[in-house]
Design an enzyme around this catalytic site. Structure first.
Site, PDB file in Angstrom:
ATOM      1  N   ASN A  59     -12.491  -6.985  13.299  1.00 39.21           N
ATOM      2  CA  ASN A  59     -12.338  -6.529  11.914  1.00 39.21           C
ATOM      3  C   ASN A  59     -11.259  -5.461  11.807  1.00 39.21           C
ATOM      4  OD1 ASN A  59     -14.392  -8.198  11.048  1.00 39.21           O
ATOM      5  ND2 ASN A  59     -15.911  -6.583  10.841  1.00 39.21           N
ATOM      6  N   ARG A 409     -10.909 -23.025   3.731  1.00 34.97           N
ATOM      7  CA  ARG A 409     -10.961 -22.906   5.192  1.00 34.97           C
ATOM      8  C   ARG A 409     -11.910 -23.975   5.712  1.00 34.97           C
ATOM      9  NH1 ARG A 409      -8.886 -17.659   6.242  1.00 34.97           N
ATOM     10  NH2 ARG A 409      -9.392 -16.112   4.640  1.00 34.97           N
ATOM     11  N   ARG A 439      -5.382 -16.627   4.227  1.00 33.77           N
ATOM     12  CA  ARG A 439      -4.885 -15.712   5.252  1.00 33.77           C
ATOM     13  C   ARG A 439      -5.460 -16.015   6.633  1.00 33.77           C
ATOM     14  NH1 ARG A 439      -5.853 -10.362   3.187  1.00 33.77           N
ATOM     15  NH2 ARG A 439      -3.791 -10.441   2.221  1.00 33.77           N
ATOM     16  N   HIS A 469      -9.474 -20.399  -4.449  1.00 39.28           N
ATOM     17  CA  HIS A 469     -10.543 -19.910  -3.594  1.00 39.28           C
ATOM     18  C   HIS A 469     -11.886 -20.556  -3.924  1.00 39.28           C
ATOM     19  CE1 HIS A 469     -13.389 -16.633  -2.145  1.00 39.28           C
ATOM     20  NE2 HIS A 469     -12.652 -16.850  -1.079  1.00 39.28           N
ATOM     21  N   TYR A 502     -22.844 -17.784   8.319  1.00 41.30           N
ATOM     22  CA  TYR A 502     -22.653 -17.130   7.023  1.00 41.30           C
ATOM     23  C   TYR A 502     -23.781 -17.558   6.095  1.00 41.30           C
ATOM     24  CZ  TYR A 502     -17.697 -16.064   8.106  1.00 41.30           C
ATOM     25  OH  TYR A 502     -16.532 -15.596   8.661  1.00 41.30           O
ATOM     26  N   ARG A 598     -22.180  -6.373   0.236  1.00 38.82           N
ATOM     27  CA  ARG A 598     -22.108  -6.341   1.697  1.00 38.82           C
ATOM     28  C   ARG A 598     -21.033  -5.390   2.205  1.00 38.82           C
ATOM     29  NH1 ARG A 598     -19.279 -11.167   3.640  1.00 38.82           N
ATOM     30  NH2 ARG A 598     -17.482  -9.785   3.723  1.00 38.82           N
ATOM     31  N   HIS A 626     -22.705 -13.672   2.620  1.00 39.19           N
ATOM     32  CA  HIS A 626     -21.484 -14.180   1.982  1.00 39.19           C
ATOM     33  C   HIS A 626     -21.742 -14.782   0.612  1.00 39.19           C
ATOM     34  CE1 HIS A 626     -17.806 -16.862   1.805  1.00 39.19           C
ATOM     35  NE2 HIS A 626     -17.276 -15.725   2.209  1.00 39.19           N
TER      36      HIS A 626
END
EC number: 2.7.4.1
Length: 722
Positions: A59, A409, A439, A469, A502, A598, A626
């Site tokens: 991270n 993704r 990204r 997204h 997730y 979160r 998530h």
């Protein structure tokens, strides 16, 4: 859902005052501190603890590559605009450095002094080279000569050899050697190769006397093997010193979309630049490195002293993730096998192979969705038995005419992509929007886009200036004389690997009004549609912000009319200053607000007269939280939504996002139950204080442990058993 009575006060404060906003950058650091805490918590199993330390490090790498790099660019461009919390870019950099250094030192100290000892106690011996026996050193020397030496390339630095390029996130040895003839010192850099394991396993000691130690794994860091054999790389020279260092570079892409004739080509060109990397933004270096070597590296890399992080012990602790592969289940969290929702469990199982999926099993699934919407919750519900099955059976069902999907993704061996290819090969019209600007997944997505195109799938890359997204799949099916739409709207990516770690929600349904909205969205994404109004869906950047404002304002109106106001929102990040100010207004009106955030939260709860009625918690546990759920009481006419958007300017204004209403009372009840379990959590929940710090909840000695994630696993297991 229960309403909590809280004190209201009249609005008096200037709600744009920086004192009411927490720094986005410092809030993120607090989130990563919570991740690190899970690794240092005595209740966390050992290998899970190493995993959390690795996640903390990874991270932090991304934070420097993107956020810190962006701040440095603003300073270089002389941007003086302050963030909502009142800080300038330089002030942010200074505060980031001050906040991070003690946390990073804590990570390395606790790993070196505590976790390495715990590893040894469990038979996992990560040794330093000086701890090795003579036989082990002989093994390492042989390994070096056979496996490592041929790969290494020492790079000298002198008038004939300019300072070498140091690649992003590479681990390196800085070596100083002396020529015995001239007595002149020389500097060289050796890159620790990534093609070899970071931690090299060793054979167990062989001794005449029985060894009382337990050996489940025994090894040594690769860089220490290299350091112990430097004389082989510099024959005839005297090795004076060596130390490890690691570089982080700016890795964000800067694609001029308006000027790009071919967006994919433009992204590929930027990816090539990323491989070389932008400017250096951080150097991690062993604390005992000599002053001259440290100064030379800092100068050559264009860094300031504030960009240098001293480390005691091993660098690059992200590599600790490799220990999760050890077959030691007693040192990990209990394994979890995802359940199949009861309604889907009653259907006939699909064939083992995609081609074996029958029309009968597909018809059963679509018939179920015509009658009843299905809410799926990963990783508690199986991704392969729900979302993946929906797409796979659509790909092979002769009645399906078209499949449309957004792909932000996915995994490297994606069964979703394979199903889309099969659908195209089966003669269906398949359209996939691949977001090639996702990204750090740009290259992977470009490869998938090409593979899909080669199979006859119509691939589009989104809209100029916007990232797509949203997580949406539309299936168009012929049923008799009619055409019916089926769809999936989710909070997470179409990725079976992340679906296991997730927490994400999805809605499988055949509602005609929502299906029509999704058709309009795909026309907006793939063509020249200027659709501005949607029947049911909240769509960014078109209607989502306006609708959220309306929902909050209605809650304020209900509170003022005595009907009670209640808002519960679960999301990943809360940054948008306009929505934060509106939540402050709602709090001032007496609306009871619970926020389950979160990660980043820029709202400051508990400020007298401003946010008395707002509380904020963060949940950090075995799974990455998530999912996004929005709940508005609306005077008894409850509104519940799920979807892909966080409350950040980028999500509301610069991305295509979808939030879908959940209207079925049973499904609403399920989502409200999830929210209540989050609010009641006393194991993984952290309370945000007014000063921006977090305090972890801990049950009292006589109090039952309430973990939302454990409870949801138990609930899913009961459904499966039932």
């Amino acid at each position: 859902m229960a309403t909590v009575e809280r004190r209201s006060s009249k609005p008096e404060a200037n709600l744009s005052d920086p004192q009411y906003y927490i720094s986005r950058e410092l809030s993120w650091i607090e989130f990563n501190r919570r991740v690190l805490h899970e690794g240092l918590d005595e209740r966390t199993p050992l290998l899970e603890a190493l995993k959390f330390l690795a996640i903390f490090s990874n991270n932090l790498d991304e934070y420097f590559m993107v956020r810190v790099a962006a701040l440095k660019q603003r300073i270089e461009a002389q941007v003086t605009r302050r963030s909502p919390d009142g800080r300038s870019p330089q002030e942010h950099l200074d505060d980031i450095s001050a906040a991070l250094r003690p946390i990073v030192e804590q990570q390395h100290q606790d790993f070196s002094t505590d976790l390495r000892q715990q590893m040894a106690d469990q038979g996992i011996w990560l040794l330093d080279y000086e701890e090795l026996s003579a036989a082990q050193r002989t093994y390492c020397r042989d390994y070096f000569e056979e496996q490592v030496f041929p790969v290494l390339t020492p790079l000298a630095v002198d008038p004939g050899h300019p300072f070498p390029y140091i690649s992003n996130l590479s681990l390196n040895l800085a070596v100083v050697v002396k020529d015995p003839r001239t007595q002149q010192p020389h500097f060289a850099r050796i890159k620790v190769p990534r093609v070899l394991p970071r931690f090299i396993p060793l054979p167990e000691p062989q001794a005449e006397e029985p060894d009382s130690k337990t050996y489940r794994w025994l090894g040594v860091p690769l860089e220490q093997i290299i350091a112990a054999n430097l004389s082989a790389l510099f024959p005839g020279m005297v090795v004076q010193e060596h130390s490890c260092f690691r570089i982080t570079r700016d890795a964000d892409l800067a694609v001029e979309e308006d000027e790009a004739d071919d967006l994919m080509l433009a992204v590929e060109q930027e990816l090539r630049k990323r491989r070389w990397g932008g400017s250096a933004v951080r150097m991690e270096i062993q604390r005992d490195t000599s002053g001259p070597v440290r100064a030379m590296l800092t100068e050559e890399l264009g860094l300031a002293e504030t960009d240098v992080y001293n480390v005691d012990g091993l660098l690059g602790l992200g590599d600790l993730m490799t220990f999760m592969a050890l077959p030691l289940p007693n040192l990990k969290a209990p394994s979890w096998t995802a359940a199949v929702p009861p309604a889907l469990e009653r259907l006939s199982p699909p064939g083992v192979d995609d081609d074996d999926t029958t029309l009968e099993t597909a018809e059963e699934l679509f018939s179920l969705l015509r009658c009843q919407e299905q809410l799926v919750h990963h990783p508690y519900h199986s991704f392969s038995a729900t979302v993946q099955r929906f797409i796979t059976q659509a790909a092979h069902d002769p009645q399906v005419l078209a499949i449309k999907m957004t792909l932000y993704r996915t995994s490297g061996d994606s069964p979703i992509v394979s199903s889309l290819i099969s659908a195209a090969e089966n003669g269906k019209q398949v359209t996939v929007l691949v977001e090639i600007k996702a990204r750090f997944d740009e290259e992977n997505n470009i490869n998938w886009a090409r593979k899909l195109e080669q199979s006859g799938v119509h691939v589009v890359y989104g809209l100029v200036g916007l990232k797509t997204h949203c997580k949406v799949t539309l299936v168009v099916r012929r049923e008799g004389q009619h055409i019916r739409r089926y769809y999936h709207i989710g909070t997470g990516n179409y990725n079976p690997k992340t679906a296991r770690i997730y927490t994400d929600l999805g809605l499988l349904s055949a509602r005609e009004d929502v299906g029509a909205d999704i058709s309009d969205i795909f026309n907006y994404l793939t063509g020249y549609s200027r659709q501005q109004v949607y029947r049911q869906l909240l769509v960014a950047p078109l209607t989502l912000r306006q609708r959220l404002v309306s929902l909050i304002e209605h809650e304020i109106a209900c509170q003022k009319k005595g009907k009670g106001g209640r808002i519960i929102v679960k999301m990943n990040s809360l940054v948008d200053p306009d929505l934060i100010a509106l939540l402050y207004q709602a709090s001032q009106a007496g609306v009871s607000i619970d926020l389950i955030v979160r990660g980043i939260c820029c709202l400051r709860p508990g400020v007298p007269g401003v946010s008395d009625n707002i509380r904020v918690i963060s949940i950090v546990g075995q799974f990455l939280e998530h999912s996004r759920i929005l709940y508005f009481q609306q005077g008894g006419e409850e509104v519940v939504l799920l979807g892909s958007a966080d409350w950040m300017p980028r999500n509301l204004d610069r991305r295509v996002e979808v939030m879908a209403p959940v209207t079925d009372p049973a499904l609403q009840a399920e989502l409200k139950a999830v929210l209540n379990l989050c609010l009641e959590d006393n194991r993984q929940a952290w309370d945000l204080a007014t000063d921006g710090s977090y305090r972890q909840r801990r049950p009292e000695a006589d109090e039952q442990i309430r973990s939302v994630q454990e409870q949801l696993m138990a609930n899913a297991g009961k459904s499966l058993a039932g």
